[in-house]
Motif scaffolding. Structure first.
Motif, PDB file in Angstrom:
ATOM      1  N   ALA A 139      -3.537  -7.093   8.450  1.00  0.00           N
ATOM      2  CA  ALA A 139      -3.454  -7.794   7.170  1.00  0.00           C
ATOM      3  C   ALA A 139      -4.450  -8.953   7.092  1.00  0.00           C
ATOM      4  CB  ALA A 139      -2.032  -8.310   6.945  1.00  0.00           C
TER       5      ALA A 139
ATOM      6  N   SER B  53      -0.817 -13.073  -0.936  1.00  0.00           N
ATOM      7  CA  SER B  53       0.268 -12.271  -0.368  1.00  0.00           C
ATOM      8  C   SER B  53       1.591 -12.656  -1.016  1.00  0.00           C
ATOM      9  CB  SER B  53       0.353 -12.484   1.145  1.00  0.00           C
ATOM     10  OG  SER B  53       0.890 -13.752   1.447  1.00  0.00           O
TER      11      SER B  53
ATOM     12  N   ARG C 267       0.440  -2.434  -1.646  1.00  0.00           N
ATOM     13  CA  ARG C 267       1.032  -2.368  -0.303  1.00  0.00           C
ATOM     14  C   ARG C 267       0.016  -1.768   0.642  1.00  0.00           C
ATOM     15  NH1 ARG C 267       5.350  -2.502   2.734  1.00  0.00           N
ATOM     16  NH2 ARG C 267       6.710  -3.118   1.018  1.00  0.00           N
ATOM     17  N   LEU C 268      -0.194  -2.436   1.774  1.00  0.00           N
ATOM     18  CA  LEU C 268      -1.136  -1.930   2.769  1.00  0.00           C
ATOM     19  C   LEU C 268      -0.493  -0.831   3.604  1.00  0.00           C
ATOM     20  CD1 LEU C 268      -2.750  -5.250   4.064  1.00  0.00           C
ATOM     21  CD2 LEU C 268      -3.391  -3.843   2.098  1.00  0.00           C
TER      22      LEU C 268
ATOM     23  N   ASP D 120       6.622  -7.107   2.997  1.00  0.00           N
ATOM     24  CA  ASP D 120       5.651  -7.282   4.082  1.00  0.00           C
ATOM     25  C   ASP D 120       4.359  -6.548   3.722  1.00  0.00           C
ATOM     26  OD1 ASP D 120       7.460  -8.724   5.580  1.00  0.00           O
ATOM     27  OD2 ASP D 120       8.215  -6.960   6.636  1.00  0.00           O
ATOM     28  N   ASN D 121       3.244  -7.202   3.940  1.00  0.00           N
ATOM     29  CA  ASN D 121       1.930  -6.620   3.653  1.00  0.00           C
ATOM     30  C   ASN D 121       1.784  -6.168   2.195  1.00  0.00           C
ATOM     31  OD1 ASN D 121       1.049  -7.043   6.270  1.00  0.00           O
ATOM     32  ND2 ASN D 121       1.708  -5.022   6.963  1.00  0.00           N
TER      33      ASN D 121
END
Length: 446
Positions: free
Chosen positions: A259, A286, A252-253, A53-54
């Motif tokens: 996002a 992504s 990775r954020l 994720d992200n």
């Protein structure tokens, strides 16, 4: 009451024969339609043990030799590495970025490397040597690159995300983190840190030293847990255009970062600035999107849709057929229903009797269909909608429903039976409820 209903079913056996045959066929069709859906659901519920994720992939390329932006004086590998470092520092300094890694392949990718690995007898308690196919991902543990934190990969013992460590790789021996399945397959134990294994094709040239044991990784839905390792290496002293083509940067954020807004900002403001020497940022995507595209290319999404549609079609067809048959049957028994009402039978008792008849017919038909279903499974096996997509099949584990024949057969059977019974009871109840609304005298006149 049950005895009375059994007598009633037997007395009307000719009228019930078609309904019984229809329920028999529906039982087969429903079972065979639900089985592949159960298979896919079981595979989709395998814990991934990683988190993308992200997480975004960034690719760099060099300008072509014929490009006006290409500078031959900066084409040397050392200059290219310096340009690469500049771009990495720009990415790492972004306030939205928590961490990044440099790697070839990553969980969720449509493909991965595979190597035949061996362990000699000195590395195992049972003194046996083994040869095992091991999938692997290749990461660069340098320049603050942290593969494990970027993808949320956890240590098998502690359950915490693996801490990045200094790479001690040499020319012939590389550091590797192996999954629980790999540890058990290679060494027969998860307590194997410091042990070594080697390439079967080049035993004197390529070896791996176990630096840690991580949780099993489900690379994507069309894979099961397979012996897997993450190979860690040092950044070379120079990088070429080929190197950049093979390796990607994943970021990775930080938690809480929007996002969507970051994607827009990166493409509009950051991506045009990610240039140094002959390098430029060519792609920003992504990992979720890349994973979805991979599943689409492999046809996995179409398989999901196909099996769900087939199951719904089977249920709808069975319901319509049975409902229509019960409706005709209820219409043909209007006189019988009128007599029952005239001697004091209540509306609910009549509906309950007809529903019980349907339940018993459906149960008998389903039980008689089971030997044929079992023969099909015994002869041809269960439905395998991902056949041709799955790899490392020799490492299937019994931890999941689709690999447990008895439990899977029982689960599909129970679900199919409940569907057939539900369809039968609804099919019997609705037309009967409509019939008993009429006055008994009207039913008797007909």
């Amino acid at each position: 009451m049950i005895t009375k209903i059994l007598h009633q079913i037997w007395n009307e056996r000719k009228q019930n024969a078609w309904l019984f045959l229809e329920l028999f066929v529906v039982s087969l069709f429903v079972w065979l339609s639900i089985d592949p859906v159960i298979d896919l659901m079981s595979r989709s519920n395998i814990p991934q043990n990683y988190n993308d994720d992200n997480v975004y992939e960034i690719r760099f390329f060099q300008y072509r030799n014929d490009s006006p932006k290409y500078n031959p004086a900066l084409a040397d590998d050392k200059y290219t590495l310096e340009a690469y470092r500049q771009c990495l520092n720009m990415i790492n300094d972004l306030p939205e970025v928590e961490t990044y890694c440099i790697a070839r392949m990553y969980p969720g990718n449509a493909s991965r490397f595979r190597e035949q690995c061996s362990v000699d007898s000195t590395q195992r308690a049972d003194k046996k040597s083994v040869n095992v196919d091991v999938a692997y991902y290749y990461s660069i543990q340098a320049l603050e690159s942290n593969y494990f934190k970027t993808f949320g990969i956890k240590d098998a013992a502690s359950g915490k995300i693996v801490e990045s460590t200094d790479v001690k790789s040499t020319d012939n021996t590389l550091d590797a983190y192996i999954t629980e399945t790999a540890a058990m397959t290679l060494f027969g134990t998860k307590d194997c840190i410091g042990k070594e294994f080697f390439s079967s094709s080049a035993p004197d040239h390529l070896r791996w030293r176990v630096q840690g044991v991580i949780k099993d990784i489900q690379a994507s839905i069309y894979y099961e847990y397979a012996p897997t390792m993450i190979v860690c290496n040092k950044m070379p002293t120079g990088v070429s255009a080929d190197y950049l083509g093979y390796h990607t940067i994943s970021i990775r954020l930080k938690e809480g970062v929007d996002a969507h807004k970051f994607e827009q900002r990166f493409r509009a403001e950051i991506m045009p600035k990610l240039k140094a020497g002959n390098l430029y940022c060519a792609q920003f995507t992504s990992h979720k999107k890349l994973k979805e595209e991979g599943e689409e290319d492999y046809g996995i999404n179409n398989l999901y849709r196909q099996n769900i549609i087939l199951t719904l079609f089977a249920l709808l067809s069975g319901f319509m057929g049975i409902f229509g048959t019960f409706w005709l049957r209820a219409s043909a028994r209007r006189r019988e229903t009128g007599i029952m009402q005239s001697i004091g039978a209540t509306r609910n008792s009549i509906i309950r009797q007809y529903a019980t008849e349907a339940l018993m017919l459906a149960s008998a038909a389903f039980v008689l269909a089971l030997p044929l279903i079992f023969h099909k499974v015994y002869t041809f096996g269960f439905a395998d909608p991902l056949e041709g997509y799955l790899r490392f099949r020799e490492f299937e584990t019994d931890n999941f429903l689709h690999n447990q024949p008895i439990q899977r057969f029982a689960a599909v059977t129970v679900i199919s039976y409940l569907f057939v019974v539900l369809i039968s009871i609804i099919g019997a109840t609705v037309p009967t409820a409509t019939t008993v609304k009429r006055h008994p005298a009207d039913a008797l006149r007909e």
